[in-house]
Design a protein around this motif. Structure first.
Motif: not given
Lengths: 112, 111
Positions: B35, B37, B39, B45, B89, B91, B95, B99, B101-103
């Motif tokens: 995914f 996302y 922000q 989000m 931002m 991300f 999943m 999950p 997540w990248g930074a």
């Protein structure tokens, strides 16, 4: 209204106090999560839950506890708040472990 | 350990340009979901796009599309005709349970 809501939106507390952040979702999603996001950074997982009464620690769980007695609620408690816990906290839910997560609006917590 | 890497901490482009955000991941699994996302400054989000690993066709949502290279474990996001409202931002997320997540990449669209 359907969705996921967090309360409060903003909270200022003193060092050493216990504080609880609330999360409520109306979809009956099985999976729920708590993340913290420090200024300018990504999400760090605090706790997650696959179902009511099932919770697991994430990468930054020290100083936090959760409960999940009902599917729709997933409160996060800071047992004795410290300044390092000043952050924005996000609650999220998803229908299963592969689908998208839906996020609450976030709670900005300041510990003074 | 499974990881997600976003190698661009910050990017900026002029409005109407095309921009590509990179994401690489590491997994030994064959079936999974990825995914992107967004922000914005509001902190909300917002899901941008998702890709199912078993689908070879790259996902597209209006101006947003992905370049999914399963063998290379790469999942880049392309934003065409960028708009000021794309400033946010971004991300990348892998999943699984739980999950990963990248930074994040901070994208600035300049007028």
């Amino acid at each position: 209204d359907a969705g996921i809501t967090q309360s409060p939106r903003y909270k200022i507390t003193e060092t050493g106090r216990q504080v609880t952040l609330m999360c409520h979702q109306t979809w009956s999603h099985s999976y729920m999560f708590w993340y913290r996001q420090d200024l300018g950074h990504g999400l760090r997982l605090i706790y997650y839950s696959a179902a009511a009464d099932i919770t697991d620690k994430g990468e930054v769980s020290d100083g936090y506890v959760v409960s999940r007695s009902k599917t729709e609620n997933f409160p996060l408690t800071l047992e004795s708040a410290t300044r390092s816990q000043t952050s924005v906290y996000f609650c999220a839910s998803s229908a299963n472990q592969f689908t998208e997560a839906f996020f609450g609006q976030g709670t900005r917590l300041t510990v003074v | 350990a499974q990881t997600v890497t976003q190698s661009q901490p910050e990017m900026s482009v002029q409005e109407a340009e095309t921009v590509t955000l990179s994401c690489t991941y590491d997994t030994s699994e064959n079936n999974y979901y990825l995914f992107w996302y967004k922000q914005p400054p509001s902190r909300q989000m917002i899901l941008v796009i998702r890709q199912e690993a078993y689908k070879q066709q790259n996902a597209t949502e209006n101006r947003f599309s992905v370049n999914f290279q399963k063998a290379a474990k790469s999942f880049s996001l392309k934003i065409s005709d960028s708009q000021l409202g794309d400033t946010a931002m971004y991300f990348c997320a892998f999943m699984k349970w739980p999950p990963i997540w990248g930074a994040g990449t901070k994208l600035i669209i300049k007028p």
